[in-house]
Write a protein that holds these residues in place. Structure first.
Motif, PDB file in Angstrom:
ATOM      1  N   HIS A   1      72.514  44.188  50.278  1.00  0.00           N
ATOM      2  CA  HIS A   1      73.467  44.007  51.374  1.00  0.00           C
ATOM      3  C   HIS A   1      73.340  42.601  51.963  1.00  0.00           C
ATOM      4  CE1 HIS A   1      76.052  45.621  54.597  1.00  0.00           C
ATOM      5  NE2 HIS A   1      75.374  44.826  55.384  1.00  0.00           N
ATOM      6  N   LEU A   2      72.107  42.188  52.157  1.00  0.00           N
ATOM      7  CA  LEU A   2      71.825  40.850  52.691  1.00  0.00           C
ATOM      8  C   LEU A   2      72.470  39.773  51.819  1.00  0.00           C
ATOM      9  CD1 LEU A   2      70.022  39.624  54.983  1.00  0.00           C
ATOM     10  CD2 LEU A   2      68.221  39.395  53.269  1.00  0.00           C
TER      11      LEU A   2
ATOM     12  N   GLY B   1      65.575  51.966  49.958  1.00  0.00           N
ATOM     13  CA  GLY B   1      66.081  51.350  51.173  1.00  0.00           C
ATOM     14  C   GLY B   1      65.922  49.837  51.149  1.00  0.00           C
ATOM     15  N   CYS B   2      64.765  49.366  50.756  1.00  0.00           N
ATOM     16  CA  CYS B   2      64.538  47.925  50.656  1.00  0.00           C
ATOM     17  C   CYS B   2      65.539  47.300  49.699  1.00  0.00           C
ATOM     18  CB  CYS B   2      63.118  47.636  50.167  1.00  0.00           C
ATOM     19  SG  CYS B   2      61.846  47.928  51.408  1.00  0.00           S
TER      20      CYS B   2
ATOM     21  N   VAL C   1      64.476  38.704  54.922  1.00  0.00           N
ATOM     22  CA  VAL C   1      64.232  39.750  53.920  1.00  0.00           C
ATOM     23  C   VAL C   1      63.383  40.863  54.513  1.00  0.00           C
ATOM     24  CG1 VAL C   1      63.152  40.270  51.704  1.00  0.00           C
ATOM     25  CG2 VAL C   1      64.464  38.160  51.988  1.00  0.00           C
TER      26      VAL C   1
ATOM     27  N   GLU D   1      56.889  36.048  54.222  1.00  0.00           N
ATOM     28  CA  GLU D   1      57.403  34.730  53.836  1.00  0.00           C
ATOM     29  C   GLU D   1      58.805  34.491  54.357  1.00  0.00           C
ATOM     30  OE1 GLU D   1      56.126  35.727  49.799  1.00  0.00           O
ATOM     31  OE2 GLU D   1      55.920  33.552  49.528  1.00  0.00           O
ATOM     32  N   ASP D   2      59.582  35.550  54.425  1.00  0.00           N
ATOM     33  CA  ASP D   2      60.986  35.390  54.789  1.00  0.00           C
ATOM     34  C   ASP D   2      61.348  36.491  55.786  1.00  0.00           C
ATOM     35  OD1 ASP D   2      63.805  35.712  54.867  1.00  0.00           O
ATOM     36  OD2 ASP D   2      63.991  34.650  52.967  1.00  0.00           O
TER      37      ASP D   2
ATOM     38  N   ALA E   1      66.672  54.818  54.957  1.00  0.00           N
ATOM     39  CA  ALA E   1      66.385  55.694  53.815  1.00  0.00           C
ATOM     40  C   ALA E   1      65.508  56.864  54.240  1.00  0.00           C
ATOM     41  CB  ALA E   1      65.710  54.893  52.705  1.00  0.00           C
TER      42      ALA E   1
ATOM     43  N   ALA F   1      69.157  47.366  51.178  1.00  0.00           N
ATOM     44  CA  ALA F   1      69.269  46.435  52.301  1.00  0.00           C
ATOM     45  C   ALA F   1      69.238  44.996  51.806  1.00  0.00           C
ATOM     46  CB  ALA F   1      68.155  46.692  53.300  1.00  0.00           C
ATOM     47  N   THR F   2      68.434  44.741  50.807  1.00  0.00           N
ATOM     48  CA  THR F   2      68.346  43.384  50.273  1.00  0.00           C
ATOM     49  C   THR F   2      69.642  42.996  49.573  1.00  0.00           C
ATOM     50  OG1 THR F   2      65.990  43.783  49.922  1.00  0.00           O
ATOM     51  CG2 THR F   2      66.952  41.861  48.863  1.00  0.00           C
TER      52      THR F   2
ATOM     53  N   ALA G   1      65.485  43.043  56.704  1.00  0.00           N
ATOM     54  CA  ALA G   1      66.342  43.902  55.880  1.00  0.00           C
ATOM     55  C   ALA G   1      65.542  45.056  55.301  1.00  0.00           C
ATOM     56  CB  ALA G   1      66.993  43.082  54.762  1.00  0.00           C
ATOM     57  N   CYS G   2      64.357  44.746  54.787  1.00  0.00           N
ATOM     58  CA  CYS G   2      63.522  45.812  54.207  1.00  0.00           C
ATOM     59  C   CYS G   2      63.151  46.835  55.271  1.00  0.00           C
ATOM     60  CB  CYS G   2      62.262  45.220  53.585  1.00  0.00           C
ATOM     61  SG  CYS G   2      62.575  44.348  52.038  1.00  0.00           S
TER      62      CYS G   2
ATOM     63  N   LEU H   1      71.869  47.370  59.401  1.00  0.00           N
ATOM     64  CA  LEU H   1      71.451  46.319  58.464  1.00  0.00           C
ATOM     65  C   LEU H   1      71.856  44.921  58.925  1.00  0.00           C
ATOM     66  CD1 LEU H   1      72.417  47.991  55.066  1.00  0.00           C
ATOM     67  CD2 LEU H   1      70.137  47.725  56.021  1.00  0.00           C
TER      68      LEU H   1
ATOM     69  N   HIS I   1      67.594  59.287  56.113  1.00  0.00           N
ATOM     70  CA  HIS I   1      68.410  59.996  55.141  1.00  0.00           C
ATOM     71  C   HIS I   1      67.596  61.110  54.481  1.00  0.00           C
ATOM     72  CE1 HIS I   1      71.814  60.177  52.295  1.00  0.00           C
ATOM     73  NE2 HIS I   1      70.900  60.494  51.401  1.00  0.00           N
TER      74      HIS I   1
ATOM     75  N   GLY J   1      66.114  48.960  55.900  1.00  0.00           N
ATOM     76  CA  GLY J   1      66.322  49.789  54.724  1.00  0.00           C
ATOM     77  C   GLY J   1      65.360  50.964  54.680  1.00  0.00           C
ATOM     78  N   CYS J   2      64.097  50.700  54.933  1.00  0.00           N
ATOM     79  CA  CYS J   2      63.105  51.784  54.947  1.00  0.00           C
ATOM     80  C   CYS J   2      63.480  52.818  55.995  1.00  0.00           C
ATOM     81  CB  CYS J   2      61.706  51.238  55.251  1.00  0.00           C
ATOM     82  SG  CYS J   2      60.971  50.341  53.871  1.00  0.00           S
TER      83      CYS J   2
ATOM     84  N   GLN K   1      61.530  38.499  46.400  1.00  0.00           N
ATOM     85  CA  GLN K   1      60.798  38.598  47.656  1.00  0.00           C
ATOM     86  C   GLN K   1      60.740  40.049  48.129  1.00  0.00           C
ATOM     87  OE1 GLN K   1      59.303  36.086  49.488  1.00  0.00           O
ATOM     88  NE2 GLN K   1      58.565  37.768  50.779  1.00  0.00           N
ATOM     89  N   SER K   2      61.852  40.731  47.985  1.00  0.00           N
ATOM     90  CA  SER K   2      61.913  42.133  48.387  1.00  0.00           C
ATOM     91  C   SER K   2      60.986  42.985  47.523  1.00  0.00           C
ATOM     92  CB  SER K   2      63.362  42.621  48.265  1.00  0.00           C
ATOM     93  OG  SER K   2      63.458  43.966  48.630  1.00  0.00           O
TER      94      SER K   2
ATOM     95  N   ILE L   1      65.617  36.198  46.808  1.00  0.00           N
ATOM     96  CA  ILE L   1      65.598  37.290  47.786  1.00  0.00           C
ATOM     97  C   ILE L   1      65.214  38.607  47.120  1.00  0.00           C
ATOM     98  CG2 ILE L   1      67.113  38.694  49.243  1.00  0.00           C
ATOM     99  CD1 ILE L   1      68.494  36.118  50.088  1.00  0.00           C
TER     100      ILE L   1
ATOM    101  N   GLY M   1      74.986  56.948  49.706  1.00  0.00           N
ATOM    102  CA  GLY M   1      73.533  57.070  49.613  1.00  0.00           C
ATOM    103  C   GLY M   1      73.078  57.459  48.224  1.00  0.00           C
TER     104      GLY M   1
END
Lengths: 215, 215
Positions: A165-166, A158-159, B151, B147-148, B162, A162-163, B154-155, B121, B165, B158-159, A181-182, A178, A118
């Motif tokens: 990771h994707l 986090g975003c 993504v 859009e995706d 996090a 995670a992105t 994943a976001c 994730l 955490h 992630g949020c 986009q994130s 990607i 983390g």
DNA sequence: ATTATCTATAGATCTATAGATAATGC
DNA sequence: ATTATCTATAGATCTATAGATAATGC
């Protein structure tokens, strides 16, 4: 603050230490942990087994150092690239765009940052402190809106993770799209208006000299 | 699909397995890894050392099972609580609000989900698949814009991680406020208008019966 | 002469299995 | 009678250190 240039002997010591850290980063990036014998680590580092204990007293200590080194190197790299950008929103977004691309440009660094206990999440270390300053400056400049900077920072990290990771999981992924986009999602999260967010995400990136990891 | 009720012997076996999984979850939640001897695990589970090998052939296998069990239990719990909610945006947001509160309501579950090898994730396991359906339904209903979906999912995860955490690190944190703030951020990310997002985040939560982890 | 690295090894784990014991099913 | 659990242990690691070797500094 005035430091004598390291002597040959000191350089040798630093080189051994750097080799161990680099090996640890590589193993950690590949496997997600450091559950290999110290002997395997020293072999990967091409260093005598006993030398390990000249620098670290346990695997956990080496891992901490490896993660800290990665965080510092990454933060320094971003700082260098963005030193002359004034708009805090652009600094923030561009840092995130560059970091999101790491999985393509420097996979080992990316994976260490991603799973580093983390690391990217803890607000006090490495780049997180800078990101917080950028967010606060952007708020002061009326470009970002958010109620709780701490939560917003966590969501940002986090975003990002995670992105990454994707992208890491899917070798087909178009990393740059990607990542951008994130970032767009995050700018939206900060209440930025669509057109401006898109403009920022489409800016040209600074020339990408990879960070210097070790000596 | 028709299953015979487990006999006494089968129940005994399941109980041993469950004890091992629970011990693994506890250790994993406390230390972030399973780097303890199998003997320590069986002792924590109050199970004979050799029994370990009746159920798992390595620590890694046990850890995988422990994480999978947590994911399933959590997804089932959410499903049960939200079965009769129609609005996909509300299902989505409420799931996230409940999950964000886990660090207060069920710390062990929270920590397993948080660090479970990016478990939350990976879009295919546990609750992630449900979340994806909710997002897609919300888009179809014109309530979310993105859009995706990959993504965005994943976001979202992630949020969530996090934010959990953040609460985990700071014992002073007001978990519920932070969780809801994070969900608000995510709804904003999905282009939802402020007033509606705030309404959804302020809805009363379903009664919180903790999930059944093991037998 | 000093300091770091390397080699070799003792002692301490830890894993996986084999055989003994206890619980269940018929 | 069958099946799972438990106890005890052999063999395989793995760690940490001690002593030998090599590199540097003066």
């Amino acid at each position: 603050m005035s430091e004598r240039p390291p002597s040959r002997g000191e350089r040798r010591k630093l080189r051994t230490r750097a080799a161990l850290i680099e090996a640890a980063q590589e193993i950690y990036a590949q496997r997600g942990d450091l559950e290999v014998s110290i002997q395997q680590i020293t072999e990967a580092a091409d260093v005598g087994f006993g030398s390990f204990y000249n620098h670290f007293s346990s695997k956990a200590e080496l891992l901490d150092a490896a993660i800290a080194e990665a965080l510092e190197a990454h933060a320094a790299w971003l700082d260098g690239l963005l030193a002359d950008v004034d708009d805090p929103a652009v600094v923030f977004a561009t840092s995130m765009r560059l970091t999101g691309r790491l999985i393509r440009t420097r996979p080992r660094m990316a994976r260490v940052l991603m799973s580093g206990k983390g690391a990217l999440l803890s607000a006090s270390y490495g780049h997180a402190a800078h990101a917080r300053r950028d967010i606060e400056a952007a708020i002061a400049a009326g470009r970002f809106v958010t109620e709780d900077v701490g939560v917003a920072l966590a969501c940002t990290a986090g975003c990002l993770i995670a992105t990454m990771h994707l992208c890491d999981v899917d070798p087909q992924a178009s990393v740059d799209d990607i990542a951008d986009q994130s970032v767009l999602n995050v700018l939206r999260m900060f209440g930025m208006e669509e057109a401006e967010a898109r403009r920022i995400v489409a800016l040209p990136l600074p020339v990408d000299e990879p960070p210097i990891t070790s000596i």
